[in-house]
Design a protein around this motif. Structure first.
Motif, mmCIF file in Angstrom:
data_model
loop_
_atom_site.group_PDB
_atom_site.id
_atom_site.type_symbol
_atom_site.label_atom_id
_atom_site.label_comp_id
_atom_site.label_asym_id
_atom_site.label_seq_id
_atom_site.Cartn_x
_atom_site.Cartn_y
_atom_site.Cartn_z
ATOM 1 N N PHE A 138 0.974 -1.281 -0.100
ATOM 2 C CA PHE A 138 0.201 -0.114 -0.157
ATOM 3 C C PHE A 138 0.878 1.368 -0.073
ATOM 4 O O PHE A 138 1.968 1.205 0.534
ATOM 5 C CB PHE A 138 -1.034 0.148 1.226
ATOM 6 N N SER A 139 0.216 1.985 -0.441
ATOM 7 C CA SER A 139 1.024 3.504 -0.554
ATOM 8 C C SER A 139 0.518 4.566 0.327
ATOM 9 O O SER A 139 -0.685 4.841 0.189
ATOM 10 C CB SER A 139 0.933 4.068 -2.211
ATOM 11 N N ILE A 140 1.334 5.392 1.060
ATOM 12 C CA ILE A 140 0.868 6.522 1.703
ATOM 13 C C ILE A 140 1.652 7.809 0.920
ATOM 14 O O ILE A 140 2.713 8.008 0.858
ATOM 15 C CB ILE A 140 1.421 6.530 3.286
ATOM 16 N N LYS A 141 0.514 8.551 0.502
ATOM 17 C CA LYS A 141 0.798 9.620 -0.441
ATOM 18 C C LYS A 141 0.738 11.030 0.573
ATOM 19 O O LYS A 141 -0.012 10.974 1.284
ATOM 20 C CB LYS A 141 0.084 9.912 -1.531
ATOM 21 N N ILE A 142 1.902 11.666 0.261
ATOM 22 C CA ILE A 142 2.023 13.140 1.047
ATOM 23 C C ILE A 142 2.301 14.184 0.209
ATOM 24 O O ILE A 142 2.924 14.108 -0.782
ATOM 25 C CB ILE A 142 3.120 12.900 2.180
ATOM 26 N N ASN A 143 1.542 15.381 0.538
ATOM 27 C CA ASN A 143 1.885 16.483 -0.176
ATOM 28 C C ASN A 143 1.547 17.891 0.925
ATOM 29 O O ASN A 143 1.512 17.163 2.029
ATOM 30 C CB ASN A 143 0.917 16.742 -1.359
ATOM 31 N N ASN A 144 1.672 18.812 0.336
ATOM 32 C CA ASN A 144 1.429 19.892 1.161
ATOM 33 C C ASN A 144 0.675 20.944 0.651
ATOM 34 O O ASN A 144 0.996 21.683 -0.406
ATOM 35 C CB ASN A 144 2.781 20.562 1.904
ATOM 36 N N ARG A 145 -0.598 21.623 1.414
ATOM 37 C CA ARG A 145 -1.425 22.635 0.772
ATOM 38 C C ARG A 145 -0.531 23.817 0.376
ATOM 39 O O ARG A 145 -0.807 24.563 -0.423
ATOM 40 C CB ARG A 145 -2.620 22.816 1.666
ATOM 41 N N LYS A 146 0.529 24.108 1.062
ATOM 42 C CA LYS A 146 1.292 25.311 0.887
ATOM 43 C C LYS A 146 1.989 25.435 -0.383
ATOM 44 O O LYS A 146 2.327 26.257 -1.056
ATOM 45 C CB LYS A 146 2.417 25.525 1.974
ATOM 46 N N ILE A 147 2.538 24.164 -0.942
ATOM 47 C CA ILE A 147 2.825 24.252 -2.329
ATOM 48 C C ILE A 147 1.990 24.130 -3.367
ATOM 49 O O ILE A 147 2.270 25.029 -4.202
ATOM 50 C CB ILE A 147 3.448 22.498 -2.339
ATOM 51 N N LEU A 148 0.858 23.743 -3.072
ATOM 52 C CA LEU A 148 -0.330 24.136 -4.129
ATOM 53 C C LEU A 148 -0.660 25.534 -3.918
ATOM 54 O O LEU A 148 -0.727 26.072 -5.179
ATOM 55 C CB LEU A 148 -1.506 23.179 -3.525
ATOM 56 N N ILE B 270 2.473 15.520 -5.603
ATOM 57 C CA ILE B 270 2.055 16.856 -5.671
ATOM 58 C C ILE B 270 0.404 17.040 -6.396
ATOM 59 O O ILE B 270 0.063 17.872 -6.242
ATOM 60 C CB ILE B 270 2.971 17.789 -7.007
ATOM 61 N N THR B 271 0.119 15.932 -7.022
ATOM 62 C CA THR B 271 -1.407 16.150 -7.514
ATOM 63 C C THR B 271 -2.109 15.934 -6.438
ATOM 64 O O THR B 271 -3.610 16.009 -6.564
ATOM 65 C CB THR B 271 -1.655 15.281 -8.705
ATOM 66 N N LEU B 272 -1.914 15.282 -5.217
ATOM 67 C CA LEU B 272 -2.652 15.239 -4.094
ATOM 68 C C LEU B 272 -3.145 16.378 -3.547
ATOM 69 O O LEU B 272 -2.260 17.245 -3.148
ATOM 70 C CB LEU B 272 -1.987 14.248 -3.007
ATOM 71 N N ALA B 273 -4.529 16.714 -3.517
ATOM 72 C CA ALA B 273 -4.992 17.878 -3.142
ATOM 73 C C ALA B 273 -5.954 17.777 -2.036
ATOM 74 O O ALA B 273 -6.163 18.626 -1.221
ATOM 75 C CB ALA B 273 -5.626 18.575 -4.406
ATOM 76 N N ARG B 274 -6.577 16.524 -1.835
ATOM 77 C CA ARG B 274 -7.719 16.533 -0.710
ATOM 78 C C ARG B 274 -8.537 17.748 -0.612
ATOM 79 O O ARG B 274 -8.400 18.880 0.049
ATOM 80 C CB ARG B 274 -6.886 16.506 0.771
ATOM 81 N N GLY B 275 -9.716 17.765 -1.510
ATOM 82 C CA GLY B 275 -10.595 18.872 -1.609
ATOM 83 C C GLY B 275 -11.152 19.686 -0.671
ATOM 84 O O GLY B 275 -11.436 20.701 -0.605
ATOM 85 N N LEU B 276 -11.122 19.035 0.727
ATOM 86 C CA LEU B 276 -11.519 19.734 1.767
ATOM 87 C C LEU B 276 -10.882 20.999 2.210
ATOM 88 O O LEU B 276 -9.425 21.118 2.046
ATOM 89 C CB LEU B 276 -11.475 18.873 2.935
ATOM 90 N N ASN B 277 -11.515 22.152 2.460
ATOM 91 C CA ASN B 277 -11.037 23.415 2.503
ATOM 92 C C ASN B 277 -10.339 23.669 3.635
ATOM 93 O O ASN B 277 -9.455 24.818 3.933
ATOM 94 C CB ASN B 277 -12.080 24.393 2.670
ATOM 95 N N TYR B 278 -10.289 22.750 4.883
ATOM 96 C CA TYR B 278 -9.564 23.377 5.968
ATOM 97 C C TYR B 278 -8.311 22.982 6.198
ATOM 98 O O TYR B 278 -7.499 23.068 7.193
ATOM 99 C CB TYR B 278 -10.372 22.783 7.164
ATOM 100 N N TYR B 279 -7.606 22.184 5.153
ATOM 101 C CA TYR B 279 -6.143 21.738 5.260
ATOM 102 C C TYR B 279 -5.375 22.809 4.967
ATOM 103 O O TYR B 279 -5.432 23.557 3.983
ATOM 104 C CB TYR B 279 -5.772 20.585 4.323
ATOM 105 N N THR B 280 -4.125 23.051 5.578
ATOM 106 C CA THR B 280 -3.134 24.312 5.709
ATOM 107 C C THR B 280 -1.859 23.762 5.351
ATOM 108 O O THR B 280 -0.956 24.551 4.845
ATOM 109 C CB THR B 280 -3.409 25.244 6.509
ATOM 110 N N GLY B 281 -1.674 22.419 5.607
ATOM 111 C CA GLY B 281 -0.073 21.958 5.512
ATOM 112 C C GLY B 281 -0.104 20.538 4.806
ATOM 113 O O GLY B 281 -0.637 20.710 3.795
#
Length: 458
Positions: A181-191, A294-305
């Motif tokens: 299984f894969s754990i993907k990580i990104n950061n909303r600040k990069i987006l 980097i394409t991981l965005a998680r649509g929910l508005n409250y993520y900041t990091g």
């Protein structure tokens, strides 16, 4: 009165004893890992005030919230008239529905933290395993009522929390038997940084919602959606190389540093990711592949990091977990500046994955260890103290009611996957030696109740 055909609402399910045993295997495994990392359990009500939930999940999320009709004569109570009934459904819904079923566990948790802030020791690490409800279109792996298993920490900005979330996912899913299984990580600040360098910071949400669909609709679909949401061909030309970023984690971060050199927000996001990966060097994951996406965005508005998503590579299935860092979730309830981060396990999807891969252990289905069988009432009376003795020794024991043929009693043991039986007849009552049978091997021997307890303890 016509009889009603029994059924459950679309997108909901009944759970049999066997299914509950499997579900509890999942919940117990995840809970034990949460506790190991210092998280404590809480529960919140199934319903919240509608105002607590609305506006917290974006426009799409709001549409999926199940509202609860006010009890009593809501038409008179709300002083409704034909005008607002016919023409203003949003206003009408707030007048006749003041409560709603929770959409997730994170917003109710934020409300809990603010409401109980004087009784909480920070940083506060809590986990919650409860059902949530979404008015979604039911399909494979997606239900209208489903359980979430969440762990959140508030009051700590340490990026060790993010690294530990990766370890929690790795440990829990490895214990459940998943191998790939894969754990993907990104950061909303990069987006956010990407939106800044394009010159469209106000369209950050539109951009992330579109990019998040890359797996589903492909680059062409994402491009079309970005154009519809106000981006130009020139913007998309800048975006594409970032969306299609390849290479190792170090190579991706190095390239992002160049692309985002003029964006303080973007560089901060890169710095945070580097810190998480630096922590992970001190730990060894069991079976997870951790990757920067980097394409991981998680649509929910409250993520900041940091943002997370977990996918199994063994079965075709949507994400089986996700979460991220939110800097001011409690701010919506009046408590400013309290940072938090959290993750969620999709228990229902994990169940479907384990079922498809046949990963549930046989022990998960065992409820009774020993079935006592007897021929008649006399045997039943003899069996009662034996049953009590076994139960005192913490052996899960059942007594089949006297009168049925022994074959029927043994069939019952097999159908419930009870591993051992004790047969009591006249000979057993005279000698005190009970016929003890292993239902899997067929081996049987004559033992006292004390000897049976000793055998089961092994």
């Amino acid at each position: 009165m016509a009889s009603v055909k029994p059924s459950v609402p679309k997108g909901t399910r009944d759970f049999s004893p066997a299914e509950m045993a499997k579900r509890n295997h999942i919940f117990d495994t995840i809970k034990s890992v949460f506790r190991k990392y210092g998280y404590q359990q809480i529960e919140t009500p199934a319903m919240e005030k509608a105002e607590t939930l609305l506006g917290k999940y974006g426009e799409e999320g709001d549409k999926l919230i199940f509202k609860i009709l006010n009890s009593g004569d809501f038409i008179t109570d709300a002083k409704l008239n034909a005008e607002n009934i016919n023409f203003n459904y949003k206003k009408l819904s707030t007048q006749i529905s003041e409560k709603a079923l929770r959409y997730d566990l994170t917003v109710p948790f934020a409300r809990y933290v603010v409401q109980h802030q004087n009784d909480i020791t920070f940083p506060f690490k809590r986990f919650q395993v409860q059902p949530v409800w979404r008015a979604d279109r039911p399909q494979k792996g997606r239900y209208r009522e489903f359980y979430q298993c969440d762990a959140d920490v508030v009051g700590s900005d340490s990026l060790l929390n993010e690294a530990e979330f990766i370890l929690i996912y790795d440990e829990a899913l490895s214990q459940l038997g998943l191998k790939d299984f894969s754990i993907k990580i990104n950061n909303r600040k990069i987006l956010g940084g990407i939106a800044e360098i394009i010159g469209k910071p106000e369209l950050i949400v539109d951009m992330t919602v579109a990019i998040d669909k890359l797996d589903k609709i492909g680059l062409e679909g994402v491009t079309k959606e970005l154009l519809e949401r106000g981006f130009t061909d020139a913007d998309i030309a800048q975006l594409q190389p970032v969306i299609l970023l390849q290479g190792t984690t170090e190579e991706k971060l190095a390239e992002l540093k160049q692309v985002l050199a003029t964006s303080p927000t973007g560089l901060k996001g890169i710095e945070e990711l580097e810190a998480v990966f630096a922590y992970l060097k001190y730990f060894k994951t069991q079976r997870a592949t951790v990757e920067l996406d980097i394409t991981l965005a998680r649509g929910l508005n409250y993520y900041t990091g940091a943002i997370f998503e977990v996918k199994t590579n063994e079965v075709k299935m949507g994400s089986i977990g996700g979460g991220g860092r939110y800097d001011d979730l409690t701010g919506m309830f009046g408590l400013k500046g309290l940072t938090g981060a959290g993750i969620s396990f999709g228990a229902d999807r994990i169940y479907d994955v384990l079922e498809e891969l046949n990963l549930f252990p046989e022990t998960a289905l065992q409820t009774t260890q020993v079935l006592i069988c007897c021929f008649d009432k006399e045997g039943e009376q003899f069996a009662l103290p034996v049953m009590q003795q076994l139960r005192i020794e913490q052996v899960s024991t059942e007594l089949y009611p006297a009168g049925a043929k022994i074959k029927k009693q043994l069939d019952y043991a097999n159908s419930k996957q009870i591993p051992f039986t004790i047969v009591i007849g006249s000979e057993e009552m005279q000698s005190g030696l009970l016929t003890f049978k292993n239902m899997q091997t067929g081996q049987q021997e004559k033992l006292t109740a004390e000897q049976i307890v000793a055998v089961l303890a092994e």
